[in-house]
Design an enzyme around this catalytic site. Structure first.
Site, PDB file in Angstrom:
ATOM      1  N   CYS A 119       0.807  -1.224   0.000  1.00 35.49           N
ATOM      2  CA  CYS A 119       0.000   0.000   0.000  1.00 35.49           C
ATOM      3  C   CYS A 119       0.839   1.273   0.000  1.00 35.49           C
ATOM      4  O   CYS A 119       0.366   2.326  -0.389  1.00 35.49           O
ATOM      5  CB  CYS A 119      -0.962  -0.004   1.180  1.00 35.49           C
ATOM      6  SG  CYS A 119      -0.167   0.188   2.785  1.00 35.49           S
ATOM      7  N   HIS A 156      -4.667  12.544  14.118  1.00 36.84           N
ATOM      8  CA  HIS A 156      -5.012  11.546  13.102  1.00 36.84           C
ATOM      9  C   HIS A 156      -3.797  10.662  12.821  1.00 36.84           C
ATOM     10  O   HIS A 156      -2.668  11.142  12.681  1.00 36.84           O
ATOM     11  CB  HIS A 156      -5.434  12.268  11.817  1.00 36.84           C
ATOM     12  CG  HIS A 156      -5.636  11.358  10.652  1.00 36.84           C
ATOM     13  ND1 HIS A 156      -6.752  10.556  10.515  1.00 36.84           N
ATOM     14  CD2 HIS A 156      -4.856  11.114   9.564  1.00 36.84           C
ATOM     15  CE1 HIS A 156      -6.656   9.866   9.386  1.00 36.84           C
ATOM     16  NE2 HIS A 156      -5.523  10.182   8.791  1.00 36.84           N
ATOM     17  N   ASP A 163      -7.785  -6.469   5.480  1.00 38.89           N
ATOM     18  CA  ASP A 163      -7.043  -7.308   4.533  1.00 38.89           C
ATOM     19  C   ASP A 163      -5.612  -7.569   5.001  1.00 38.89           C
ATOM     20  O   ASP A 163      -4.703  -7.752   4.201  1.00 38.89           O
ATOM     21  CB  ASP A 163      -7.028  -6.661   3.140  1.00 38.89           C
ATOM     22  CG  ASP A 163      -6.449  -5.244   3.178  1.00 38.89           C
ATOM     23  OD1 ASP A 163      -5.998  -4.798   4.256  1.00 38.89           O
ATOM     24  OD2 ASP A 163      -6.445  -4.578   2.132  1.00 38.89           O
ATOM     25  N   ARG A 171      -5.081  -4.679   8.857  1.00 41.55           N
ATOM     26  CA  ARG A 171      -3.964  -3.856   8.390  1.00 41.55           C
ATOM     27  C   ARG A 171      -4.182  -2.433   8.893  1.00 41.55           C
ATOM     28  O   ARG A 171      -5.053  -1.720   8.409  1.00 41.55           O
ATOM     29  CB  ARG A 171      -3.895  -3.879   6.859  1.00 41.55           C
ATOM     30  CG  ARG A 171      -2.879  -2.879   6.274  1.00 41.55           C
ATOM     31  CD  ARG A 171      -2.678  -3.099   4.774  1.00 41.55           C
ATOM     32  NE  ARG A 171      -3.912  -2.979   4.021  1.00 41.55           N
ATOM     33  CZ  ARG A 171      -4.350  -1.839   3.440  1.00 41.55           C
ATOM     34  NH1 ARG A 171      -3.623  -0.728   3.547  1.00 41.55           N
ATOM     35  NH2 ARG A 171      -5.484  -1.813   2.765  1.00 41.55           N
ATOM     36  N   CYS A 173      -3.044   0.946   8.654  1.00 41.34           N
ATOM     37  CA  CYS A 173      -2.318   1.684   7.623  1.00 41.34           C
ATOM     38  C   CYS A 173      -2.073   3.095   8.164  1.00 41.34           C
ATOM     39  O   CYS A 173      -3.010   3.887   8.281  1.00 41.34           O
ATOM     40  CB  CYS A 173      -3.185   1.703   6.366  1.00 41.34           C
ATOM     41  SG  CYS A 173      -2.449   2.539   4.972  1.00 41.34           S
TER      42      CYS A 173
END
Ligand SMILES: [Zn+2]
Length: 186
Positions: A119, A156, A163, A171, A173
């Site tokens: 990713c 944030h 996935d 995951r 991310c």
């Protein structure tokens, strides 16, 4: 009135000094209800981590954050921005250590849960302490995603998807710029 105030303050002090005696971890995406973490809370000012410690939340004005953060850090941490993929300094980081919140230093992720994903952002299969991260649904790009923010300072961090590798299948991310890395020295 004064006695009641004293009892309230004494209760908070007692909670803050409680010994580490608990361990609880939750890992599935279904637990990511909007606007919640798995932490117990005391009003809006405190939450309790998995060790039973009472953590005081950090409240700062936008002006204070702007003084402490670079423009890009402010955009990602305080305006829920996203750094470009494949350019973050921790995407390919493989050293042993822990990743802490850029905004407040709260330990969030361990290198043992980090994995290489295509990713383009640092990816983790688990959180060190589920109480430290708040999950809420966002619709920024038109469909629902689970956004992650720091429970202590509200910065944030990124999003979580289903996935990832087993055993969690998740995951996490995360923007590199939302993190600092502390290397584990042997
Ligand atoms: Zn934080």
């Amino acid at each position: 009135m004064l006695i009641r105030l004293f009892v309230t303050i004494a209760s908070i002090v007692m909670l803050a000094s409680m010994p580490s005696c608990q361990s609880k971890k939750g890992t599935n995406l279904q637990s990511a209800e909007a606007g919640t973490s798995e932490a117990a809370t005391i009003g809006d000012m405190y939450f309790i981590n998995m060790y039973g410690d009472t953590i005081r939340k950090i409240m700062k004005s936008d002006e204070e954050w702007k003084k402490e953060l670079s423009d890009l850090e402010y955009h990602v941490l305080r305006e829920k921005g996203t750094e470009r993929p494949h350019v973050g300094k921790y995407t390919n980081e493989d050293r042993k250590g822990i990743y802490v919140c850029k905004g407040c230093g709260m330990p969030l992720f361990s290198s043992k849960d980090k994995f290489h994903s295509t990713c383009g952002w640092p990816s983790f299969s688990d959180i060190m302490d589920m109480s430290t991260i708040v999950k809420q649904v966002d619709y920024v790009i038109g469909y629902p995603r689970i956004e992650l923010t720091c429970a202590k300072c509200g910065s944030h961090l990124g999003h979580v998807f289903d996935d990832g590798p087993q055993p969690t299948g998740l995951r996490y991310c995360i923007n590199s710029i939302s993190l600092d890395f502390i290397e584990e020295k042997n």
